[in-house]
Write a protein that holds these residues in place. Structure first.
Motif, PDB file in Angstrom:
ATOM      1  N   PRO A 328       0.831  -1.213   0.000  1.00 58.98           N
ATOM      2  CA  PRO A 328       0.000   0.000   0.000  1.00 58.98           C
ATOM      3  C   PRO A 328       0.863   1.260   0.000  1.00 58.98           C
ATOM      4  O   PRO A 328       1.999   1.254   0.484  1.00 58.98           O
ATOM      5  CB  PRO A 328      -0.794  -0.119   1.309  1.00 58.98           C
ATOM      6  N   LEU A 329       0.312   2.350  -0.541  1.00 62.62           N
ATOM      7  CA  LEU A 329       1.064   3.598  -0.674  1.00 62.62           C
ATOM      8  C   LEU A 329       0.810   4.563   0.485  1.00 62.62           C
ATOM      9  O   LEU A 329       1.584   5.498   0.695  1.00 62.62           O
ATOM     10  CB  LEU A 329       0.682   4.290  -1.987  1.00 62.62           C
ATOM     11  N   ALA A 330      -0.306   4.368   1.205  1.00 62.43           N
ATOM     12  CA  ALA A 330      -0.620   5.293   2.313  1.00 62.43           C
ATOM     13  C   ALA A 330      -1.621   4.640   3.255  1.00 62.43           C
ATOM     14  O   ALA A 330      -2.297   3.665   2.885  1.00 62.43           O
ATOM     15  CB  ALA A 330      -1.197   6.597   1.755  1.00 62.43           C
ATOM     16  N   HIS A 331      -1.699   5.173   4.473  1.00 60.48           N
ATOM     17  CA  HIS A 331      -2.651   4.699   5.480  1.00 60.48           C
ATOM     18  C   HIS A 331      -3.333   5.907   6.110  1.00 60.48           C
ATOM     19  O   HIS A 331      -2.684   6.925   6.365  1.00 60.48           O
ATOM     20  CB  HIS A 331      -1.928   3.888   6.569  1.00 60.48           C
ATOM     21  N   CYS A 332      -4.644   5.777   6.358  1.00 60.19           N
ATOM     22  CA  CYS A 332      -5.386   6.863   7.008  1.00 60.19           C
ATOM     23  C   CYS A 332      -5.827   6.382   8.393  1.00 60.19           C
ATOM     24  O   CYS A 332      -6.555   5.392   8.514  1.00 60.19           O
ATOM     25  CB  CYS A 332      -6.598   7.269   6.169  1.00 60.19           C
ATOM     26  N   LEU A 333      -5.337   7.056   9.434  1.00 52.23           N
ATOM     27  CA  LEU A 333      -5.600   6.647  10.811  1.00 52.23           C
ATOM     28  C   LEU A 333      -6.822   7.391  11.352  1.00 52.23           C
ATOM     29  O   LEU A 333      -6.830   8.629  11.402  1.00 52.23           O
ATOM     30  CB  LEU A 333      -4.390   6.960  11.710  1.00 52.23           C
ATOM     31  N   ASN A 334      -7.842   6.615  11.724  1.00 53.43           N
ATOM     32  CA  ASN A 334      -9.049   7.196  12.335  1.00 53.43           C
ATOM     33  C   ASN A 334      -9.664   8.328  11.516  1.00 53.43           C
ATOM     34  O   ASN A 334     -10.246   9.264  12.084  1.00 53.43           O
ATOM     35  CB  ASN A 334      -8.728   7.718  13.746  1.00 53.43           C
ATOM     36  N   GLN A 335      -9.497   8.289  10.214  1.00 58.98           N
ATOM     37  CA  GLN A 335     -10.025   9.327   9.307  1.00 58.98           C
ATOM     38  C   GLN A 335      -9.502  10.723   9.644  1.00 58.98           C
ATOM     39  O   GLN A 335     -10.087  11.727   9.251  1.00 58.98           O
ATOM     40  CB  GLN A 335     -11.565   9.323   9.324  1.00 58.98           C
ATOM     41  N   LYS A 336      -8.368  10.778  10.376  1.00 60.21           N
ATOM     42  CA  LYS A 336      -7.844  12.086  10.806  1.00 60.21           C
ATOM     43  C   LYS A 336      -6.404  12.356  10.392  1.00 60.21           C
ATOM     44  O   LYS A 336      -5.992  13.493  10.249  1.00 60.21           O
ATOM     45  CB  LYS A 336      -7.922  12.183  12.346  1.00 60.21           C
ATOM     46  N   VAL A 337      -5.618  11.281  10.253  1.00 58.90           N
ATOM     47  CA  VAL A 337      -4.178  11.455   9.985  1.00 58.90           C
ATOM     48  C   VAL A 337      -3.795  10.601   8.788  1.00 58.90           C
ATOM     49  O   VAL A 337      -4.043   9.390   8.772  1.00 58.90           O
ATOM     50  CB  VAL A 337      -3.343  11.017  11.219  1.00 58.90           C
ATOM     51  N   LEU A 338      -3.179  11.234   7.783  1.00 60.26           N
ATOM     52  CA  LEU A 338      -2.708  10.470   6.624  1.00 60.26           C
ATOM     53  C   LEU A 338      -1.216  10.216   6.775  1.00 60.26           C
ATOM     54  O   LEU A 338      -0.444  11.133   7.080  1.00 60.26           O
ATOM     55  CB  LEU A 338      -2.972  11.230   5.318  1.00 60.26           C
ATOM     56  N   VAL A 339      -0.836   8.956   6.574  1.00 57.96           N
ATOM     57  CA  VAL A 339       0.573   8.564   6.692  1.00 57.96           C
ATOM     58  C   VAL A 339       1.054   8.052   5.338  1.00 57.96           C
ATOM     59  O   VAL A 339       0.443   7.148   4.760  1.00 57.96           O
ATOM     60  CB  VAL A 339       0.762   7.451   7.753  1.00 57.96           C
ATOM     61  N   MET A 340       2.137   8.663   4.832  1.00 59.90           N
ATOM     62  CA  MET A 340       2.763   8.194   3.591  1.00 59.90           C
ATOM     63  C   MET A 340       4.264   8.328   3.761  1.00 59.90           C
ATOM     64  O   MET A 340       4.729   9.048   4.640  1.00 59.90           O
ATOM     65  CB  MET A 340       2.266   8.991   2.377  1.00 59.90           C
ATOM     66  N   HIS A 341       5.040   7.676   2.914  1.00 59.41           N
ATOM     67  CA  HIS A 341       6.487   7.701   3.095  1.00 59.41           C
ATOM     68  C   HIS A 341       7.098   9.063   2.755  1.00 59.41           C
ATOM     69  O   HIS A 341       7.884   9.612   3.522  1.00 59.41           O
ATOM     70  CB  HIS A 341       7.167   6.615   2.258  1.00 59.41           C
ATOM     71  N   GLY A 342       6.735   9.599   1.587  1.00 58.93           N
ATOM     72  CA  GLY A 342       7.355  10.843   1.122  1.00 58.93           C
ATOM     73  C   GLY A 342       6.568  12.076   1.504  1.00 58.93           C
ATOM     74  O   GLY A 342       6.855  12.727   2.493  1.00 58.93           O
TER      75      GLY A 342
END
Length: 483
Positions: A328-342
């Motif tokens: 996967p390219l990104a994860h969204c935590l609790n619909q509040k925080v987006l996490v991606m590598h770059g």
């Protein structure tokens, strides 16, 4: 002695001061303090912008800090000032190589080999680069659209487990907690997992990731703890230290590892099988994002490809490439925080829905949202700028704010950059960098960090740590020395 193209009038006093800055910068470079060296080369250039060697030296320092885009610009400036300064061509070739632009690199190596016919190093570099260009052309020529998957060609039943093998074993083909504990102990003592189990883990993890969207949603309960880690880069003993400090992954102790699991550090195989093992053990409580180093070109240059071939087979190295294409390219935590590598994008209207639909089963492209998720970096000034890396873009606080407002998010977490304290909070708290490989490459002296969150408020809490000792195996041991 090089000839210099005098473009700007410079006083003799400024010429002397510039030379002093250059000498100081060289000392910092020798100590591998590349950022201080860059600052001082820049001061030398400010005082006297007409000297090719200042740009060549700064280009080399930028290469060392992975700022390939600026390294290329400096090398070009160096050549513009002094077309006979051979090191300028060397630097430009190295920058092109780092960006995977092998044809452009070949032209520069060819030039150096011509003007220095007795230079063995130049000859070797031209010859090696030529081989790479020919190999790529050959692979392109024989490639077919319905190329068979490596995964389909692996016959696990044909792999026998020798009587003398005493390492961990999968139970009914499945990863267990006992297996994971035994595996980490085996790796700690520099043992090797049997190839049959290694292949089985890779085939299972590929099947799992193929069913995942490009953007994974992760719910976190109000009182639940969630941990986000940044780059690991093959530093297995520091990975074990994270588990020591923060507890082993479990259903009540979930983790997200945010890309760049491999390369540079020489225990990348150990890192990736540990992470993949935990992913299979706790599929809904252990998460992994793709980083820019989960790609074939990076793996060939920075050691992972060589390490897999040394510890296992070339076939397994190809299988890893297939697996990485499905991360996967990104994860969204609790619909509040987006996490991606770059980081964020070169345009303003990218939505979470668009990220979710990215066709990711490929090598990272050179532009567009997928590329930027893996390569982009924040900058302190507003707006956007070309990336110092030569790939992706740089984005300012206003870009971050617009993206968060459009997608109804609180902030982003990204990795991708070494930070002295292991983390950095930027863009008014809306852009957080976390980097989990302390004393990166055994030279940077930085701390590592991870982030803990609780579902009820999603406030980031940082834990920092120093590097721990590891066996005497230098970083980049398995990298192609030429690359």
């Amino acid at each position: 002695m090089t000839t210099e193209t005098q473009n700007v009038p410079v006083s003799s006093e400024d010429i002397q001061i510039a030379e002093h800055f250059k000498s100081e910068a060289n000392e910092y470079f020798k100590k591998q303090d590349f950022n201080s060296a860059i600052d001082l080369y820049s001061k030398a250039i400010e005082k006297n912008p007409n000297v090719a060697i200042y740009y060549a030296n700064r280009s080399f320092a930028y290469l060392k800090t992975e700022c390939f885009g600026i390294a290329l610009t400096d090398a070009n400036k160096c050549i513009e000032l002094d077309k006979s300064y051979v090191k300028g061509y060397y630097r430009r070739a190295a920058a092109h190589m780092s960006l995977g632009k092998f044809k452009e690199a070949l032209k520069d190596y060819e030039y150096v080999a011509k003007v220095r016919p007795n230079d063995k190093d130049a000859k070797m570099k031209y010859s090696e680069c030529n081989k790479i260009v020919k190999k790529i052309a050959f692979e392109k020529a024989i490639a077919v659209d319905d190329k068979k998957n490596i995964a389909d060609s692996i016959n696990l039943d044909a792999m026998t487990i020798e009587n003398e093998y005493t390492g961990p074993e999968l139970k009914d083909g499945k990863v267990t907690l006992e297996f994971m504990k035994d595996l980490m102990e085996l790796y700690k003592n520099q043992g090797k997992l049997h190839r049959k189990y290694a292949y089985k883990i890779l085939l299972d993890i590929k099947s799992f990731f193929m069913d995942q969207p490009s953007l994974v949603e992760i719910p976190i309960g109000d009182d639940d703890k969630f941990t986000v880690c940044g780059d690991i880069h093959g530093q297995f003993y520091d990975l074990l230290n994270i588990f020591e400090l923060n507890g082993l992954p479990s259903e009540s102790n979930p983790y997200l590892f945010n890309g760049d699991f491999v390369d540079r550090g020489s225990f990348s195989v150990e890192c990736i099988f540990t992470l993949f093992g935990f992913k299979l053990l706790y599929p809904n409580h252990f998460f992994m994002s793709r980083g820019n180093h989960e790609s074939a070109t990076m793996n060939q240059m920075y050691g992972f490809d060589g390490e897999v071939k040394f510890k296992y087979t070339a076939q397994m190295a190809e299988l890893f490439t297939e697996v990485y294409n499905w991360l996967p390219l990104a994860h969204c935590l609790n619909q509040k925080v987006l996490v991606m590598h770059g980081g964020l994008f070169s345009k303003d209207d990218v939505t979470l829905d668009e990220i979710k639909k990215i066709d990711r089963n490929r090598q990272p492209p050179e532009e567009g949202p997928m590329c930027e998720l893996l390569w982009s970096d924040p900058q302190p000034q507003p707006g956007r700028a070309p990336s110092k890396r030569g790939v992706g873009c740089q984005f300012g606080p206003d870009v971050t704010t617009k993206f968060l407002e459009l997608n109804k998010l609180d902030y982003i977490i990204r990795s991708h950059e070494v930070k002295n304290e292991g983390y950095e909070v930027a863009h008014d708290g809306k852009c957080i960098t976390v980097f989990s490989a302390p004393n990166y490459c055994d030279t940077m002296g930085n701390k590592g960090a991870f982030i803990n969150l609780r579902g009820k408020d999603m406030k980031p809490k940082f834990t920092t740590y120093e590097a721990v000792p590891h066996p005497n195996m230098k970083p980049m041991v398995y990298a192609d020395l030429f690359l």
